[in-house]
Design a protein around this motif. Structure first.
Motif, PDB file in Angstrom:
ATOM      1  N   LEU A   1     -10.975  13.522  -0.842  1.00 43.24           N
ATOM      2  CA  LEU A   1     -10.785  13.386  -2.177  1.00 43.24           C
ATOM      3  C   LEU A   1     -10.506  14.708  -2.774  1.00 43.24           C
ATOM      4  N   LEU A   2     -11.012  15.622  -2.625  1.00 43.08           N
ATOM      5  CA  LEU A   2     -10.976  16.807  -3.404  1.00 43.08           C
ATOM      6  C   LEU A   2      -9.729  17.500  -3.005  1.00 43.08           C
ATOM      7  N   ALA A   3      -9.277  17.298  -1.675  1.00 45.76           N
ATOM      8  CA  ALA A   3      -7.786  17.909  -1.482  1.00 45.76           C
ATOM      9  C   ALA A   3      -6.817  16.918  -1.611  1.00 45.76           C
ATOM     10  N   SER A   4      -6.925  15.690  -2.305  1.00 44.42           N
ATOM     11  CA  SER A   4      -5.754  14.779  -2.504  1.00 44.42           C
ATOM     12  C   SER A   4      -4.951  15.230  -3.506  1.00 44.42           C
ATOM     13  N   GLU A   5      -5.363  16.140  -4.462  1.00 47.05           N
ATOM     14  CA  GLU A   5      -4.659  16.381  -5.676  1.00 47.05           C
ATOM     15  C   GLU A   5      -4.603  15.218  -6.554  1.00 47.05           C
ATOM     16  N   GLY A   6      -5.454  14.467  -6.426  1.00 44.62           N
ATOM     17  CA  GLY A   6      -5.234  13.167  -7.234  1.00 44.62           C
ATOM     18  C   GLY A   6      -4.572  11.757  -6.974  1.00 44.62           C
ATOM     19  N   LYS A   7      -3.925  12.098  -5.533  1.00 44.51           N
ATOM     20  CA  LYS A   7      -3.139  11.147  -5.189  1.00 44.51           C
ATOM     21  C   LYS A   7      -3.877   9.890  -4.760  1.00 44.51           C
ATOM     22  N   PRO A   8      -3.442   8.530  -4.694  1.00 46.61           N
ATOM     23  CA  PRO A   8      -4.312   7.578  -4.233  1.00 46.61           C
ATOM     24  C   PRO A   8      -5.006   7.611  -3.075  1.00 46.61           C
ATOM     25  N   VAL A   9      -6.225   7.219  -2.770  1.00 48.99           N
ATOM     26  CA  VAL A   9      -7.019   7.246  -1.642  1.00 48.99           C
ATOM     27  C   VAL A   9      -7.571   5.849  -1.306  1.00 48.99           C
ATOM     28  N   LEU A  10      -7.546   5.256  -0.139  1.00 45.17           N
ATOM     29  CA  LEU A  10      -8.269   4.088   0.282  1.00 45.17           C
ATOM     30  C   LEU A  10      -9.229   4.388   1.169  1.00 45.17           C
ATOM     31  N   TRP A  11     -10.483   3.567   1.123  1.00 46.12           N
ATOM     32  CA  TRP A  11     -11.748   3.883   2.167  1.00 46.12           C
ATOM     33  C   TRP A  11     -12.049   2.277   2.544  1.00 46.12           C
ATOM     34  N   HIS A  12     -12.461   2.246   3.675  1.00 45.71           N
ATOM     35  CA  HIS A  12     -12.882   0.998   4.161  1.00 45.71           C
ATOM     36  C   HIS A  12     -13.747   0.992   5.155  1.00 45.71           C
ATOM     37  N   CYS A  13     -14.552  -0.153   5.667  1.00 42.80           N
ATOM     38  CA  CYS A  13     -15.296  -0.191   7.022  1.00 42.80           C
ATOM     39  C   CYS A  13     -14.535  -1.413   7.560  1.00 42.80           C
ATOM     40  N   THR A  14     -15.763  -2.442   7.916  1.00 43.28           N
ATOM     41  CA  THR A  14     -15.147  -3.893   8.489  1.00 43.28           C
ATOM     42  C   THR A  14     -14.808  -4.689   7.408  1.00 43.28           C
TER      43      THR A  14
ATOM     44  N   ASP B   1      -6.666  -0.316  12.656  1.00 45.53           N
ATOM     45  CA  ASP B   1      -5.997  -0.190  11.522  1.00 45.53           C
ATOM     46  C   ASP B   1      -4.568  -0.404  11.643  1.00 45.53           C
ATOM     47  N   ARG B   2      -3.728  -1.000  10.922  1.00 44.66           N
ATOM     48  CA  ARG B   2      -2.257  -0.973  10.865  1.00 44.66           C
ATOM     49  C   ARG B   2      -2.142   0.408   9.922  1.00 44.66           C
ATOM     50  N   PRO B   3      -1.076   1.264  10.477  1.00 40.78           N
ATOM     51  CA  PRO B   3      -0.782   2.534   9.819  1.00 40.78           C
ATOM     52  C   PRO B   3      -0.305   2.036   8.632  1.00 40.78           C
ATOM     53  N   VAL B   4      -0.486   2.941   7.443  1.00 40.87           N
ATOM     54  CA  VAL B   4       0.214   2.842   6.256  1.00 40.87           C
ATOM     55  C   VAL B   4       1.294   3.993   6.231  1.00 40.87           C
ATOM     56  N   PRO B   5       2.621   3.908   5.846  1.00 41.27           N
ATOM     57  CA  PRO B   5       3.357   4.929   6.144  1.00 41.27           C
ATOM     58  C   PRO B   5       3.436   5.913   4.759  1.00 41.27           C
ATOM     59  N   GLY B   6       3.323   7.262   5.046  1.00 37.41           N
ATOM     60  CA  GLY B   6       2.826   8.086   3.907  1.00 37.41           C
ATOM     61  C   GLY B   6       1.537   8.343   3.736  1.00 37.41           C
ATOM     62  N   ALA B   7       0.622   7.830   4.555  1.00 38.09           N
ATOM     63  CA  ALA B   7      -0.851   8.146   4.397  1.00 38.09           C
ATOM     64  C   ALA B   7      -1.345   8.621   5.506  1.00 38.09           C
ATOM     65  N   VAL B   8      -2.235   9.609   5.465  1.00 41.19           N
ATOM     66  CA  VAL B   8      -2.988  10.218   6.599  1.00 41.19           C
ATOM     67  C   VAL B   8      -4.281   9.459   7.001  1.00 41.19           C
ATOM     68  N   TYR B   9      -4.374   9.071   8.306  1.00 40.87           N
ATOM     69  CA  TYR B   9      -5.562   8.373   8.659  1.00 40.87           C
ATOM     70  C   TYR B   9      -6.717   9.415   9.039  1.00 40.87           C
ATOM     71  N   TYR B  10      -7.969   8.921   8.515  1.00 39.01           N
ATOM     72  CA  TYR B  10      -9.196   9.687   8.947  1.00 39.01           C
ATOM     73  C   TYR B  10     -10.091   8.873   9.427  1.00 39.01           C
ATOM     74  N   HIS B  11     -10.554   8.829  10.518  1.00 39.68           N
ATOM     75  CA  HIS B  11     -11.679   8.199  11.121  1.00 39.68           C
ATOM     76  C   HIS B  11     -13.038   9.031  10.872  1.00 39.68           C
ATOM     77  N   LEU B  12     -13.853   8.532  10.038  1.00 43.29           N
ATOM     78  CA  LEU B  12     -15.302   8.948   9.746  1.00 43.29           C
ATOM     79  C   LEU B  12     -16.348   8.153  10.078  1.00 43.29           C
TER      80      LEU B  12
ATOM     81  N   LEU C   1       0.807  -1.216   0.104  1.00 46.29           N
ATOM     82  CA  LEU C   1      -0.149   0.170  -0.033  1.00 46.29           C
ATOM     83  C   LEU C   1       1.028   1.293   0.059  1.00 46.29           C
ATOM     84  N   ALA C   2       1.987   1.155   0.915  1.00 47.14           N
ATOM     85  CA  ALA C   2       2.908   2.517   0.840  1.00 47.14           C
ATOM     86  C   ALA C   2       3.402   2.624  -0.496  1.00 47.14           C
TER      87      ALA C   2
END
Length: 249
Positions: free
Chosen positions: A131-144, A69-80, A47-48
């Motif tokens: 997503l709009l702030a990502s500048e088109g960089k890869p984004v991952l989303w999930h639940c359980t 979650d296990r953290p992904v280096p270089g990714a910001v984690y958002y709990h929503l 993923l990194a």
């Protein structure tokens, strides 16, 4: 498109989906998955290496505390959290008194919550802001399991990007191609706590639930596109940005 990982579940890259005008979603930018708690070191490293810039977790606080979650280096984690507290609104799934019929009804309640609750509106609004702030960089989303809350996020994003409804529904139903074999294997294990009828309700997705979500949104707002703009703040300007990020011709 499914991606094979060692322990991550239900991983799909939305890249390659086609719009009716021939535009195509770019690959490697929009990933939907199950929770990252089970990820191996190799999974996290992959993923990194993919350049994931944001990990968006739609689970509630209890789920996150239990299986962080296990953290992904270089990714910001958002709990929503996209639903009201599950423990306060639904029986525990391992409650021996919980019947398949009750679980089916409760999933219908979940999809109504996802269409109408303050928690869901806030979560999906922030989803698009990220997503709009990502500048088109890869984004991952999930639940359980990466099927319901995650599936609604995919529906909303794909609709915003102009993907037709039947393609959106086919993508939603792909979850069952992953979960059916997994469920069959679990049912062979004598220690597995669920009967087959309960397992089907817990592990599979049903098109009727997605249709219920669309119906709830359309009843209140007229269309999913109106809902995107009026409830989530995703109007023509925002859609133009998303198209620039995620579509290619």
């Amino acid at each position: 498109m499914f991606l094979e990982f060692e322990r991550l579940e239900n991983v799909r890259d939305l890249g390659g989906l086609l719009r009716e005008d021939g535009a195509k979603l770019r690959s490697g930018l929009l990933l939907r998955t199950g929770r990252l708690e089970k990820a191996t070191d190799n999974d996290i490293r992959r993923l990194a290496d993919m350049g994931i810039s944001a990990v968006i977790d739609f689970r509630d606080g209890g789920e996150v505390e239990r299986d962080p979650d296990r953290p992904v280096p270089g990714a910001v984690y958002y709990h929503l959290p996209a639903l009201p507290d599950l423990s306060g609104n639904f029986k525990p799934v391992d409650d021996p008194s919980y019947t398949a019929e009750e679980i089916h009804r409760d999933f219908r309640r979940i999809y109504r919550f996802l269409a109408t609750s303050t928690e869901a509106l806030d979560a999906y609004t922030r989803f698009f802001e990220i997503l709009l702030a990502s500048e088109g960089k890869p984004v991952l989303w999930h639940c359980t399991q990466g099927k319901d809350r995650t599936g609604v996020a995919a529906l909303l994003l794909l609709t915003a990007l102009g993907i037709d409804r039947e393609t959106v529904r086919r993508e939603y139903m792909l979850t069952n191609e992953y979960t059916r074999p997994m469920m069959a294997a679990l049912l062979q294990d004598e220690s597995f706590p669920f009967s087959e009828d309960i397992a089907r309700e817990v592990f599979l997705v049903y098109e009727d639930n997605l249709r219920l979500y669309e119906h709830c949104v359309e009843t209140e707002y007229g269309s999913v596109m109106n809902f995107l703009e009026l409830a989530l703040g995703v109007g023509p300007k925002e859609i133009e940005t998303l198209e620039r990020y995620y579509l290619e011709w």
